[in-house]
Every structure is written in C-alpha cells, then in structure tokens.
Design an enzyme around this catalytic site. Structure first.
Site, mmCIF file in Angstrom:
data_model
loop_
_atom_site.group_PDB
_atom_site.id
_atom_site.type_symbol
_atom_site.label_atom_id
_atom_site.label_comp_id
_atom_site.label_asym_id
_atom_site.label_seq_id
_atom_site.Cartn_x
_atom_site.Cartn_y
_atom_site.Cartn_z
ATOM 1 C CB SER A 10 -0.891 0.010 1.241
ATOM 2 O OG SER A 10 -1.462 1.298 1.395
ATOM 3 C CG HIS A 33 -4.009 -1.597 -1.385
ATOM 4 N ND1 HIS A 33 -5.109 -2.395 -1.624
ATOM 5 C CD2 HIS A 33 -4.369 -0.775 -0.368
ATOM 6 C CE1 HIS A 33 -6.086 -2.077 -0.784
ATOM 7 N NE2 HIS A 33 -5.673 -1.085 -0.005
ATOM 8 C CG ASP A 35 -5.203 2.428 1.029
ATOM 9 O OD1 ASP A 35 -6.124 1.595 0.981
ATOM 10 O OD2 ASP A 35 -4.050 2.158 1.425
ATOM 11 C CG MET A 37 -8.545 6.954 2.682
ATOM 12 S SD MET A 37 -7.753 6.952 4.302
ATOM 13 C CE MET A 37 -6.721 5.482 4.186
ATOM 14 C CG HIS A 66 -9.259 -0.058 -0.173
ATOM 15 N ND1 HIS A 66 -8.661 -0.248 1.053
ATOM 16 C CD2 HIS A 66 -10.605 -0.118 0.070
ATOM 17 C CE1 HIS A 66 -9.577 -0.428 1.982
ATOM 18 N NE2 HIS A 66 -10.763 -0.340 1.417
ATOM 19 C CG MET A 68 -11.306 2.944 2.555
ATOM 20 S SD MET A 68 -9.721 2.920 3.388
ATOM 21 C CE MET A 68 -8.656 3.079 1.960
ATOM 22 C CG MET A 137 -11.556 -3.053 5.503
ATOM 23 S SD MET A 137 -10.071 -2.621 4.576
ATOM 24 C CE MET A 137 -9.106 -1.728 5.806
ATOM 25 C CG ASP A 175 -6.145 -2.949 3.440
ATOM 26 O OD1 ASP A 175 -5.054 -2.687 3.968
ATOM 27 O OD2 ASP A 175 -6.818 -2.106 2.797
HETATM 28 C C1 DX5 Z 1 -6.144 1.471 5.843
HETATM 29 C C2 DX5 Z 1 -5.789 1.155 4.422
HETATM 30 C C3 DX5 Z 1 -4.675 0.210 4.290
HETATM 31 C C4 DX5 Z 1 -3.359 0.682 4.878
HETATM 32 C C5 DX5 Z 1 -2.738 -0.520 5.484
HETATM 33 O O1 DX5 Z 1 -7.410 2.003 5.912
HETATM 34 O O2 DX5 Z 1 -6.902 0.613 3.729
HETATM 35 O O3 DX5 Z 1 -4.476 -0.191 2.927
HETATM 36 O O4 DX5 Z 1 -2.466 1.240 3.972
HETATM 37 O O5 DX5 Z 1 -1.603 -0.138 6.183
HETATM 38 P P1 DX5 Z 1 -0.844 -1.126 7.158
HETATM 39 O O6 DX5 Z 1 -0.365 -2.277 6.342
HETATM 40 O O7 DX5 Z 1 0.266 -0.293 7.705
HETATM 41 O O8 DX5 Z 1 -1.826 -1.557 8.220
HETATM 42 ZN ZN ZN Z 2 -6.500 -0.291 1.764
#
Ligand code: DX5
Ligand code: ZN
Length: 220
Positions: A10, A33, A35, A37, A66, A68, A137, A175
């Site tokens: 990620s 990956h 993210d 948000m 991903h 969110m 998750m 994740d």
């Molecule tokens: C959190 C993200 C993850 C995050 C995971 O909401 O969706 O993808 O980057 O990070 P680690 O591996 O550090 O938990």
């Molecule tokens: Zn993620």
C-alpha cells in the site's frame, strides 16, 4: 491449504513526494494498493482520480484501487476507466453493489467489494459470483500502521468456505496490520491476497520485505 499468494504493498505508507521511485521499489509485488479516502466515509483524506491516473501511467505493476469513499456508485466507475486492474468499493457505502460490480466489470476492471471489520459477510454470500475479489478489513479503515484485528479471523474462514462453496473465482484479500507474523494467521484462515503498507515501506529493504511476506504466507 496453499493457494497462490499475492502481495499488494500500500502506497499509503510511501513517500508521496517520490511516488515514481516508490512504485519502482515494489516492482516485484503483484499489484500496488492505492487507498483513496474522502474524509467522509473515513476520517482521513488521501488522493483522488488525477493522482491515480498519474500512478497508472508510471506504475510497473497493476493498480488495486481501494475506495474508502461515500457514494461509490457515482465515483468508482471512473477509476476503472482510468485503467485500474481492480476497483474495490465498500459494501457499507454502496447503494446498488450488484449493479456497481457489473459496471466495473463492463469497464474492464476486476470488481471488488470490501467489508469493515464488523460488517457481516452473510448478506453478501449470494453475490460472490459478481465479484473478482472480496476484501476483509483487518483494521478499521482510515489509517496505516494499525494492529491486525484477530477478531476478523473467523470471518476470513467463513469467507474462504463461502467462496469455495460458490464455485466462483474470487480472490480473498485482507488489509490492515499485515506483517510477516500476522500474514501467517490470515493465510492459514484462507486469505490469498495481502495488502501491506507499513511492513513494506517501513522496511530498510522494500524488496526483501515483499519476499519475506511471500515466504511467510507460504509456510503453512
Ligand atoms: C487502511 C488502508 C490500508 C493501509 C494498510 O485504511 O486501507 O491499505 O495502507 O496499512 P498497514 O499495512 O500499515 O496496516
Ligand atoms: Zn487499503
């Protein structure tokens, strides 16, 4: 139980000022990956479509986006149009998840749906054939660097059984809090696709961290 394993670092934990070299550093991984948000579905803000389009242009490996975000019914298709290999929306945020999954596939992306740690799997079992990936998750979404929630492990087991029972080809991704230790727990429970942020980008040797995760997942 040794299904092929995929490692998706990620970039949430990467150096955003040097994204191109950070992407090249994970070229041995299976996908990156990304993210997204919106500071609405989760209490954090990261990046959106223009930056994903830029990442798509330079990344040596496919994009696993991903989302969110609220209202993925409206916003998710654009990420498929941008060329993401897979687009994950959250079940809790989608109004019409089956329609959205079909739209993503029609645009050439893999359709993927995520569940927060306490969201039940059972209402979604019948729609597994609409999905190419299910994301469970293992932290509350929003931030990297959190600890793996063991409470999700029984749901990973139930998801593995449901996927196998459905006959559909659905990757099972976890994740959050994935390390060389916790990846063994998730893999043993039936996950086959692993997101890792801080345990990859926080390592001195990023490629070695990816190889270490692969090796750990394989030691079942
Ligand atoms: C959190 C993200 C993850 C995050 C995971 O909401 O969706 O993808 O980057 O990070 P680690 O591996 O550090 O938990
Ligand atoms: Zn993620």
């Amino acid at each position: 139980m040794s299904q092929a394993c995929s490692i998706h670092p990620s970039i949430l934990s990467a150096d955003f000022m040097n994204l191109e070299s950070e992407l090249n550093a994970i070229a041995t991984a299976d996908a990156v990956h990304v993210d997204v948000m919106d500071n609405h579905f989760v209490p954090n803000l990261t990046l959106g479509l223009p930056l994903v389009e830029g990442i798509q242009r330079v990344s040596p490996i496919p994009l696993d986006v991903h989302l969110m975000i609220s209202d993925p019914d409206r916003w998710a298709p654009a990420y498929a149009e941008a060329g993401a290999a897979s687009v994950t929306f959250h079940a809790e945020a989608a109004t019409a998840p089956i329609k959205l999954a079909r739209t993503l596939r029609s645009l050439g992306a893999k359709s993927s749906m995520a569940l927060r740690p306490v969201t039940a799997l059972e209402p979604y079992i019948d729609m597994l054939p609409e999905l190419d990936m299910l994301l469970l998750m293992t932290v509350e979404p929003g931030f990297g660097g959190q600890a793996f929630l063991d409470v999700v492990v029984p749901k990973i087991r139930r998801a593995r059984a449901a996927i196998d029972g459905s006959g559909a080809s659905v990757a099972l991704q976890v994740d959050g809090g994935v390390t060389a230790e916790t990846i063994k727990i998730a893999a043993e429970a039936g996950a086959d696709t692993f997101v890792a942020g801080s345990s990859v980008y926080g390592a001195d040797d990023v490629a070695a961290a990816i190889a270490g995760l692969r090796a750990s997942a394989a030691t079942l």
